[in-house]
Motif scaffolding. Sequence first.
Motif, PDB file in Angstrom:
ATOM      1  N   ILE A  90      -8.400   3.558   4.234  1.00 30.07           N
ATOM      2  CA  ILE A  90      -8.920   3.387   2.712  1.00 30.07           C
ATOM      3  C   ILE A  90     -10.338   2.539   2.482  1.00 30.07           C
ATOM      4  N   HIS A 131     -12.631   6.296  -4.819  1.00 30.18           N
ATOM      5  CA  HIS A 131     -12.090   5.586  -3.685  1.00 30.18           C
ATOM      6  C   HIS A 131     -11.142   6.575  -3.070  1.00 30.18           C
ATOM      7  N   ILE A 133      -8.851   7.717   0.265  1.00 33.11           N
ATOM      8  CA  ILE A 133      -7.412   7.398   1.036  1.00 33.11           C
ATOM      9  C   ILE A 133      -7.324   8.612   2.161  1.00 33.11           C
ATOM     10  N   SER A 158      -5.106   3.300  -7.222  1.00 32.15           N
ATOM     11  CA  SER A 158      -5.472   4.541  -6.347  1.00 32.15           C
ATOM     12  C   SER A 158      -4.321   4.690  -5.467  1.00 32.15           C
ATOM     13  N   LEU A 159      -3.942   3.658  -4.711  1.00 28.49           N
ATOM     14  CA  LEU A 159      -2.787   3.726  -3.682  1.00 28.49           C
ATOM     15  C   LEU A 159      -1.488   4.149  -4.456  1.00 28.49           C
ATOM     16  N   TYR A 162      -1.712   7.976  -5.315  1.00 26.83           N
ATOM     17  CA  TYR A 162      -1.342   8.762  -4.199  1.00 26.83           C
ATOM     18  C   TYR A 162      -0.049   8.469  -3.600  1.00 26.83           C
ATOM     19  N   LEU A 179      -2.006   0.127   6.382  1.00 24.99           N
ATOM     20  CA  LEU A 179      -3.228   0.408   5.495  1.00 24.99           C
ATOM     21  C   LEU A 179      -4.329  -0.182   6.560  1.00 24.99           C
ATOM     22  N   CYS A 181      -8.271  -1.106   6.580  1.00 18.30           N
ATOM     23  CA  CYS A 181      -9.451  -1.258   5.554  1.00 18.30           C
ATOM     24  C   CYS A 181     -10.487  -2.198   5.949  1.00 18.30           C
TER      25      CYS A 181
END
Length: 306
Positions: A90, A131, A133, A158-159, A162, A179, A181
């Motif tokens: 992400i 943003h 992913i 956002s996560l 999704y 995740l 990042c």
Amino acid sequence: MSVRVGGDPDEPDVVYTNLASTEMAEKAAEAGTPVSDKTVSAWLNSLKIGFRKMIKTISGGLSADREQQFDLIAGHVESYQAAGNPVFSIDTKSKEFLGRLYRAGRIRTTEPIEAFDHDFPSWADGVVIPHGIYDIGRNAGHVNIGLSHETSRFATDSLKWYWNRIGKRCYPDTNSILLLCDCGGSNSASKYIFKHYLQKLVDTIGIEIRVAHYPSYCSKYNPIERRFFPHLGRACSGMLFDKLETVVKLMRNTSTRTGLRTTVNVLRGLYETGENATATMKAALRTVFDEQIPRWNYRFSPINRH
């Protein structure tokens, strides 16, 4: 006007110059060697002294535990993929302005697309904050477009969107999400507000989330930066972001011959900047830090899991 210290253009140690070929031809003529600018250009090309942009290759700093963290991330990715669990990379792309403001890039067109002669933010009709992913296993990209500010709450919303709309259908039997990042921005490794909203997300979806941050100065190694964002930028290059619908359409067109496809959604919520975790928020966290490099590696379990 200058040339690199140490030299006349005839000396082999000259590496660069900001003189135009016409100026170099004039100087050669003044020195008693008349020559045309085309001849100078051909001579420079034969020596492979061409026009080049600067490249960002010098590291701005070194992170302790850098190599060990890369090894840990590689191990996490391998184990998650072997178990059939998702690995999401992400990040947030730079803010863009809506309206008739200039954007870099070229497209094939009979006439140039017209934009304002100045890039004043006050002339924009709004902003778009993408943003991203990137699902490593499925080679699938998704963008949630925010319309206010890049914050930790925006990143976790956002996560959440999704996962609820796409992720859980693709991974119905998962028991943990990995995740990947960077260390800064809305998903900062050092800010508790990101951890606070991740904990809330985990409690909502009922699935463990493990986080692995790339070391400082190493964001370019985050898979989304190499496998998704360049193609997203190409799909939008040179196009006017005149309205939100245009941005959505362009980004949805992001694809590659190797199978990358992209979905896009708009998050219309208002996200205020400057939020910090309170003492109450910190006390409520159930973050489990790894023994190895805990500042970059940790996980959250749902409230009903022990």
